[in-house]
Design a protein around this motif. Structure first.
Motif, PDB file in Angstrom:
ATOM      1  N   GLY A   7       0.847  -1.031   0.037  1.00 44.12           N
ATOM      2  CA  GLY A   7      -0.082  -0.045   0.021  1.00 44.12           C
ATOM      3  C   GLY A   7       0.983   1.289  -0.158  1.00 44.12           C
ATOM      4  N   GLY A   8       1.920   1.002   0.098  1.00 42.44           N
ATOM      5  CA  GLY A   8       2.854   2.346  -0.062  1.00 42.44           C
ATOM      6  C   GLY A   8       2.890   3.139  -1.345  1.00 42.44           C
ATOM      7  N   GLY A   9       3.383   4.266  -1.428  1.00 39.18           N
ATOM      8  CA  GLY A   9       3.490   4.815  -2.503  1.00 39.18           C
ATOM      9  C   GLY A   9       3.751   6.281  -2.507  1.00 39.18           C
ATOM     10  N   LEU A  10       3.902   6.885  -3.390  1.00 42.99           N
ATOM     11  CA  LEU A  10       4.213   8.696  -3.676  1.00 42.99           C
ATOM     12  C   LEU A  10       2.793   9.411  -3.360  1.00 42.99           C
ATOM     13  CD1 LEU A  10       6.041  10.998  -3.782  1.00 42.99           C
ATOM     14  CD2 LEU A  10       5.618  10.859  -6.226  1.00 42.99           C
ATOM     15  N   VAL A  11       2.799  10.173  -2.110  1.00 44.22           N
ATOM     16  CA  VAL A  11       1.459  11.044  -1.991  1.00 44.22           C
ATOM     17  C   VAL A  11       1.913  12.398  -1.732  1.00 44.22           C
ATOM     18  CG1 VAL A  11       1.269  10.381   0.373  1.00 44.22           C
ATOM     19  CG2 VAL A  11      -0.624  11.261  -0.968  1.00 44.22           C
ATOM     20  N   GLN A  12       1.220  13.465  -2.048  1.00 43.24           N
ATOM     21  CA  GLN A  12       1.521  14.940  -1.647  1.00 43.24           C
ATOM     22  C   GLN A  12       1.095  15.001  -0.150  1.00 43.24           C
ATOM     23  OE1 GLN A  12      -0.689  17.357  -4.720  1.00 43.24           O
ATOM     24  NE2 GLN A  12       1.109  17.417  -5.939  1.00 43.24           N
ATOM     25  N   ALA A  13       1.683  16.209   0.460  1.00 40.12           N
ATOM     26  CA  ALA A  13       1.480  16.356   1.736  1.00 40.12           C
ATOM     27  C   ALA A  13       0.095  16.911   1.664  1.00 40.12           C
ATOM     28  CB  ALA A  13       2.329  17.627   1.903  1.00 40.12           C
ATOM     29  N   GLY A  14      -0.546  16.368   2.873  1.00 40.09           N
ATOM     30  CA  GLY A  14      -2.120  16.506   3.000  1.00 40.09           C
ATOM     31  C   GLY A  14      -2.973  15.334   2.747  1.00 40.09           C
ATOM     32  N   GLY A  15      -2.289  14.493   1.745  1.00 42.70           N
ATOM     33  CA  GLY A  15      -2.867  13.385   1.331  1.00 42.70           C
ATOM     34  C   GLY A  15      -3.018  12.162   2.366  1.00 42.70           C
ATOM     35  N   SER A  16      -3.643  11.097   1.662  1.00 40.05           N
ATOM     36  CA  SER A  16      -4.024   9.827   2.357  1.00 40.05           C
ATOM     37  C   SER A  16      -3.257   8.659   1.928  1.00 40.05           C
ATOM     38  CB  SER A  16      -5.368   9.679   2.663  1.00 40.05           C
ATOM     39  OG  SER A  16      -5.847  10.592   3.418  1.00 40.05           O
ATOM     40  N   LEU A  17      -2.846   7.869   2.631  1.00 36.84           N
ATOM     41  CA  LEU A  17      -2.626   6.066   2.057  1.00 36.84           C
ATOM     42  C   LEU A  17      -3.210   5.337   3.317  1.00 36.84           C
ATOM     43  CD1 LEU A  17       1.187   6.421   1.020  1.00 36.84           C
ATOM     44  CD2 LEU A  17      -0.966   6.161  -0.466  1.00 36.84           C
ATOM     45  N   ARG A  18      -3.414   4.019   2.510  1.00 40.16           N
ATOM     46  CA  ARG A  18      -3.881   3.085   3.501  1.00 40.16           C
ATOM     47  C   ARG A  18      -2.806   1.792   3.148  1.00 40.16           C
ATOM     48  NH1 ARG A  18      -9.434  -0.659   4.146  1.00 40.16           N
ATOM     49  NH2 ARG A  18      -8.222  -1.555   2.172  1.00 40.16           N
ATOM     50  N   LEU A  19      -2.227   1.477   4.359  1.00 42.50           N
ATOM     51  CA  LEU A  19      -1.372   0.507   4.355  1.00 42.50           C
ATOM     52  C   LEU A  19      -1.884  -0.946   4.748  1.00 42.50           C
ATOM     53  CD1 LEU A  19       1.839   1.878   5.786  1.00 42.50           C
ATOM     54  CD2 LEU A  19       1.124   1.975   3.273  1.00 42.50           C
ATOM     55  N   SER A  20      -1.719  -2.082   4.135  1.00 44.27           N
ATOM     56  CA  SER A  20      -2.093  -3.460   4.528  1.00 44.27           C
ATOM     57  C   SER A  20      -1.018  -4.207   4.884  1.00 44.27           C
ATOM     58  CB  SER A  20      -2.844  -3.991   3.361  1.00 44.27           C
ATOM     59  OG  SER A  20      -3.957  -3.224   2.924  1.00 44.27           O
ATOM     60  N   CYS A  21      -1.485  -5.106   6.278  1.00 41.24           N
ATOM     61  CA  CYS A  21      -0.540  -6.112   6.453  1.00 41.24           C
ATOM     62  C   CYS A  21      -1.209  -7.364   6.286  1.00 41.24           C
ATOM     63  CB  CYS A  21       0.370  -5.789   7.917  1.00 41.24           C
ATOM     64  SG  CYS A  21       1.280  -6.899   8.570  1.00 41.24           S
ATOM     65  N   ALA A  22      -0.911  -8.429   5.264  1.00 39.93           N
ATOM     66  CA  ALA A  22      -1.536  -9.508   5.324  1.00 39.93           C
ATOM     67  C   ALA A  22      -0.886 -10.624   6.063  1.00 39.93           C
ATOM     68  CB  ALA A  22      -1.865  -9.848   3.955  1.00 39.93           C
ATOM     69  N   ALA A  23      -1.482 -11.179   6.967  1.00 41.78           N
ATOM     70  CA  ALA A  23      -0.744 -12.305   7.642  1.00 41.78           C
ATOM     71  C   ALA A  23      -1.119 -13.755   7.045  1.00 41.78           C
ATOM     72  CB  ALA A  23      -0.973 -12.363   9.322  1.00 41.78           C
ATOM     73  N   SER A  24      -0.102 -14.665   7.118  1.00 39.09           N
ATOM     74  CA  SER A  24      -0.516 -15.948   6.697  1.00 39.09           C
ATOM     75  C   SER A  24       0.241 -17.115   7.467  1.00 39.09           C
ATOM     76  CB  SER A  24      -0.221 -16.156   5.201  1.00 39.09           C
ATOM     77  OG  SER A  24       1.232 -15.837   5.054  1.00 39.09           O
ATOM     78  N   GLY A  25      -0.082 -18.266   7.347  1.00 44.94           N
ATOM     79  CA  GLY A  25       0.794 -19.056   8.112  1.00 44.94           C
ATOM     80  C   GLY A  25       0.086 -19.364   9.536  1.00 44.94           C
ATOM     81  N   ARG A  26       0.804 -19.564  10.615  1.00 47.65           N
ATOM     82  CA  ARG A  26       0.297 -19.728  11.688  1.00 47.65           C
ATOM     83  C   ARG A  26      -0.283 -18.713  12.470  1.00 47.65           C
ATOM     84  NH1 ARG A  26       3.983 -24.694  14.210  1.00 47.65           N
ATOM     85  NH2 ARG A  26       3.793 -26.144  12.533  1.00 47.65           N
ATOM     86  N   THR A  27      -1.361 -18.173  11.837  1.00 48.41           N
ATOM     87  CA  THR A  27      -1.835 -16.644  12.463  1.00 48.41           C
ATOM     88  C   THR A  27      -2.596 -16.870  13.763  1.00 48.41           C
ATOM     89  OG1 THR A  27      -4.051 -17.095  11.239  1.00 48.41           O
ATOM     90  CG2 THR A  27      -2.220 -15.743  10.139  1.00 48.41           C
ATOM     91  N   PHE A  28      -2.665 -18.013  14.353  1.00 47.95           N
ATOM     92  CA  PHE A  28      -3.380 -18.464  15.736  1.00 47.95           C
ATOM     93  C   PHE A  28      -2.293 -17.953  16.761  1.00 47.95           C
ATOM     94  CE2 PHE A  28      -0.896 -22.186  16.764  1.00 47.95           C
ATOM     95  CZ  PHE A  28      -0.596 -22.880  15.571  1.00 47.95           C
ATOM     96  N   LYS A  29      -1.081 -17.742  16.170  1.00 49.78           N
ATOM     97  CA  LYS A  29      -0.108 -17.408  17.244  1.00 49.78           C
ATOM     98  C   LYS A  29      -0.041 -16.077  17.427  1.00 49.78           C
ATOM     99  CE  LYS A  29       3.573 -21.019  16.528  1.00 49.78           C
ATOM    100  NZ  LYS A  29       5.093 -21.165  15.911  1.00 49.78           N
ATOM    101  N   ILE A  30      -0.482 -15.177  16.676  1.00 46.64           N
ATOM    102  CA  ILE A  30      -0.516 -13.697  16.576  1.00 46.64           C
ATOM    103  C   ILE A  30      -1.332 -13.282  17.822  1.00 46.64           C
ATOM    104  CG2 ILE A  30      -0.817 -11.650  15.462  1.00 46.64           C
ATOM    105  CD1 ILE A  30      -0.516 -12.820  12.907  1.00 46.64           C
ATOM    106  N   TYR A  31      -0.684 -12.449  18.591  1.00 50.61           N
ATOM    107  CA  TYR A  31      -1.278 -11.673  19.667  1.00 50.61           C
ATOM    108  C   TYR A  31      -1.726 -10.228  19.402  1.00 50.61           C
ATOM    109  CZ  TYR A  31      -2.236  -9.043  23.977  1.00 50.61           C
ATOM    110  OH  TYR A  31      -3.009  -8.388  24.829  1.00 50.61           O
ATOM    111  N   ALA A  32      -0.722  -9.779  18.644  1.00 51.03           N
ATOM    112  CA  ALA A  32      -0.766  -8.251  18.388  1.00 51.03           C
ATOM    113  C   ALA A  32      -0.054  -7.853  17.012  1.00 51.03           C
ATOM    114  CB  ALA A  32      -0.384  -7.219  19.463  1.00 51.03           C
ATOM    115  N   VAL A  33      -0.526  -7.072  16.434  1.00 52.29           N
ATOM    116  CA  VAL A  33       0.306  -6.377  15.077  1.00 52.29           C
ATOM    117  C   VAL A  33       0.579  -5.045  15.132  1.00 52.29           C
ATOM    118  CG1 VAL A  33       0.026  -6.046  12.490  1.00 52.29           C
ATOM    119  CG2 VAL A  33      -0.831  -8.332  13.436  1.00 52.29           C
ATOM    120  N   GLY A  34       1.849  -4.681  14.972  1.00 51.80           N
ATOM    121  CA  GLY A  34       2.299  -3.486  14.984  1.00 51.80           C
ATOM    122  C   GLY A  34       2.817  -2.801  13.700  1.00 51.80           C
ATOM    123  N   TRP A  35       2.870  -1.545  13.610  1.00 48.74           N
ATOM    124  CA  TRP A  35       3.496  -0.805  12.334  1.00 48.74           C
ATOM    125  C   TRP A  35       4.606   0.051  13.157  1.00 48.74           C
ATOM    126  CZ3 TRP A  35       2.693  -1.634   7.288  1.00 48.74           C
ATOM    127  CH2 TRP A  35       1.501  -2.174   7.206  1.00 48.74           C
TER     128      TRP A  35
END
Length: 125
Positions: A7-35
């Motif tokens: 979801g990254g890219g080039l944006v002008q100041a004042g603009g918006s972006l939405r980043l995504s973090c897709a998890a796979s594998g043993r996702t039952f192990k996940i307690y928290a996700v951070g950026w």
């Protein structure tokens, strides 16, 4: 656990972006996700985090109000909505997953066990 940031890219100041973090594998192990983000020549900084099931959140002070972290458990994906972007937000953004239950999601990168590859966000002035 594997994490794929996008979801990254080039944006002008004042603009918006939405980043995504897709998890796979043993996702039952996940307690928290951070950026986290790392600007050129600087250390990696905490941005925001969310628990995988309960939805508790934690934000770095400077991001609060501009950035929103959310999750979609059905898609095994965590999002980072970034609004009112500034040139100083330019960085590589990484998502990471913590397997240990520390309570509220932590901002220390040492609390995270799995890391994605990063996605570049460039904000032009």
């Amino acid at each position: 656990v594997q994490l794929q940031a996008s979801g990254g890219g080039l944006v002008q100041a004042g603009g918006s972006l939405r980043l995504s973090c897709a998890a796979s594998g043993r996702t039952f192990k996940i307690y928290a996700v951070g950026w986290f983000r790392q600007a050129p020549g600087k250390e990696r900084d905490f941005v925001a985090a969310i628990t995988w099931t309960g939805g508790s959140t934690n934000y770095a002070g400077s991001m609060r109000g501009r950035f929103t972290i959310s999750r979609d458990n059905a898609k095994n994906t965590v999002y980072l909505q970034m609004n009112s972007l500034k040139p100083e937000d330019t960085a590589v953004y990484y998502c990471a997953a913590a397997a240990k239950d520390y309570g509220p999601p932590r901002g220390q990168d040492t609390a995270y066990d799995y890391w994605g590859q990063g996605t570049l966000v460039t904000v032009s002035s």
